[in-house]
Design an enzyme around this catalytic site. Structure first.
Site, PDB file in Angstrom:
ATOM      1  N   ASN A 105     -23.993  21.515 -11.785  1.00 12.90           N
ATOM      2  CA  ASN A 105     -22.888  22.961 -10.816  1.00 12.90           C
ATOM      3  C   ASN A 105     -21.931  23.420 -12.024  1.00 12.90           C
ATOM      4  O   ASN A 105     -21.664  22.083 -12.473  1.00 12.90           O
ATOM      5  CB  ASN A 105     -22.171  22.850  -9.643  1.00 12.90           C
ATOM      6  CG  ASN A 105     -21.737  23.896  -9.154  1.00 12.90           C
ATOM      7  OD1 ASN A 105     -21.503  25.184 -10.064  1.00 12.90           O
ATOM      8  ND2 ASN A 105     -20.568  22.999  -7.970  1.00 12.90           N
ATOM      9  N   HIS A 107     -17.906  23.736 -12.687  1.00 16.67           N
ATOM     10  CA  HIS A 107     -16.147  23.938 -11.942  1.00 16.67           C
ATOM     11  C   HIS A 107     -15.077  24.180 -12.661  1.00 16.67           C
ATOM     12  O   HIS A 107     -15.191  23.430 -13.342  1.00 16.67           O
ATOM     13  CB  HIS A 107     -16.125  22.785 -11.037  1.00 16.67           C
ATOM     14  CG  HIS A 107     -15.283  22.417 -10.201  1.00 16.67           C
ATOM     15  ND1 HIS A 107     -15.400  23.345  -8.826  1.00 16.67           N
ATOM     16  CD2 HIS A 107     -14.210  21.770 -10.114  1.00 16.67           C
ATOM     17  CE1 HIS A 107     -13.984  23.257  -8.290  1.00 16.67           C
ATOM     18  NE2 HIS A 107     -13.279  22.371  -8.431  1.00 16.67           N
ATOM     19  N   SER A 134     -16.026  21.684 -15.968  1.00 19.08           N
ATOM     20  CA  SER A 134     -16.549  20.049 -15.350  1.00 19.08           C
ATOM     21  C   SER A 134     -17.638  21.168 -14.647  1.00 19.08           C
ATOM     22  O   SER A 134     -18.099  22.617 -14.865  1.00 19.08           O
ATOM     23  CB  SER A 134     -16.259  19.464 -14.614  1.00 19.08           C
ATOM     24  OG  SER A 134     -14.671  19.463 -14.648  1.00 19.08           O
ATOM     25  N   ASP A 143     -18.687  18.795  -5.343  1.00 20.27           N
ATOM     26  CA  ASP A 143     -17.865  18.853  -6.451  1.00 20.27           C
ATOM     27  C   ASP A 143     -17.546  17.517  -6.853  1.00 20.27           C
ATOM     28  O   ASP A 143     -16.669  16.748  -7.782  1.00 20.27           O
ATOM     29  CB  ASP A 143     -16.575  19.944  -6.797  1.00 20.27           C
ATOM     30  CG  ASP A 143     -17.101  21.073  -7.165  1.00 20.27           C
ATOM     31  OD1 ASP A 143     -15.926  21.449  -5.656  1.00 20.27           O
ATOM     32  OD2 ASP A 143     -17.658  21.788  -7.077  1.00 20.27           O
TER      33      ASP A 143
HETATM   34  C1  GRF Z   1     -16.648  30.575 -12.052  1.00 18.42           C
HETATM   35  O1  GRF Z   1     -15.359  29.581 -12.478  1.00 18.42           O
HETATM   36  C2  GRF Z   1     -17.167  29.182 -11.105  1.00 18.42           C
HETATM   37  O2  GRF Z   1     -17.171  27.585 -11.478  1.00 18.42           O
HETATM   38  C3  GRF Z   1     -16.600  29.360  -9.890  1.00 18.42           C
HETATM   39  O3  GRF Z   1     -16.293  30.292  -9.772  1.00 18.42           O
HETATM   40  C4  GRF Z   1     -16.787  31.427 -11.060  1.00 18.42           C
HETATM   41  C5  GRF Z   1     -16.986  31.974 -10.673  1.00 18.42           C
HETATM   42  O4  GRF Z   1     -17.354  33.092 -11.642  1.00 18.42           O
HETATM   43  N1  GRF Z   1     -16.932  28.680  -9.571  1.00 18.42           N
HETATM   44  P1  GRF Z   1     -18.830  34.312 -12.216  1.00 18.42           P
HETATM   45  O5  GRF Z   1     -19.441  34.882 -10.444  1.00 18.42           O
HETATM   46  O6  GRF Z   1     -19.288  33.265 -13.021  1.00 18.42           O
HETATM   47  O7  GRF Z   1     -17.989  34.958 -13.140  1.00 18.42           O
END
Ligand code: GRF
Length: 196
Positions: A105, A107, A134, A143
């Site tokens: 994942n 984050h 991360s 997370d």
């Molecule tokens: C990313 O920063 C992801 O880590 C977080 O939400 C955002 C999603 O952005 N969970 P996208 O959909 O990839 O533009």
């Protein structure tokens, strides 16, 4: 290495991975994109001619039933790695247990700082002068899994959730692409990382 990417939103991180994977020497390829809703990011899969599926969370009576359908879709594609990239749902433990540690994942914070669905907003609210991005192995927490890569990103005066998130995302994408590459070449051993 075959990769399934799960999204909920614009899929900008997915897009970056698709672009990177289209290089002939990139050792991984995205074979399917899944979403828990009619995510805008599914358009990126269409543009790259990659199959996609949607398992709408709202159509299921429980997280577990949603997870079972999601797992059934993943079994069709049998990816080597599942990447959550902007999936804004917690996975049921049955799915995490079935796929870990081949489940990572991204984050937008410097974990373990600011876990959860609003990591960018929380960093700003805390008055942090720096946050980060991360990439982790997914476990049954929020997370909380082993960290595979992370990097600091400065918080600037006047930052909004949007401006900070847009500064974090490029770092997040670079880290994700590098982690996928290192998993594909065997340089990064997920089982070892997950056991650490
Ligand atoms: C990313 O920063 C992801 O880590 C977080 O939400 C955002 C999603 O952005 N969970 P996208 O959909 O990839 O533009």
């Amino acid at each position: 290495l075959t990769v399934a990417v799960l999204i909920s939103g614009t899929g900008s991180n997915l897009r970056a991975l698709l672009d990177a994977a289209s290089a002939p020497d990139f050792p991984a390829r995205v074979v399917v994109v899944g979403a828990d809703r009619e995510a805008d990011g599914l358009a990126h899969a269409e543009e790259f001619g990659i199959p996609s599926f949607t398992v709408p969370f709202t159509r299921f009576a429980s997280r577990e039933e949603w997870g079972e359908e999601l797992a059934a879709q993943l079994r069709i594609w049998q990816p080597d790695l599942v990447v959550l990239s902007g999936l804004m749902r917690l996975l049921p433990s049955a799915l995490v247990d079935a796929w870990a540690p081949h489940l990572i994942n991204t984050h937008p914070a410097y974990l373990p700082e600011f876990p959860g669905a609003h990591g960018v907003r929380d960093a700003l609210a805390a008055g942090a002068t720096e946050s980060g991005a991360s990439v982790i192995v997914v476990d049954n927490g929020v997370d909380s899994g082993p960290i595979l890569a992370q990097e600091r990103v400065p918080v600037l005066g006047g930052d909004t959730e949007h401006t900070l998130h847009e500064r974090i995302k490029p770092v997040e994408r670079r880290l994700l692409i590098d982690v996928v590459r290192r998993i594909a070449t065997g340089e990064l051993d997920l089982a070892a990382a997950a056991a650490s």
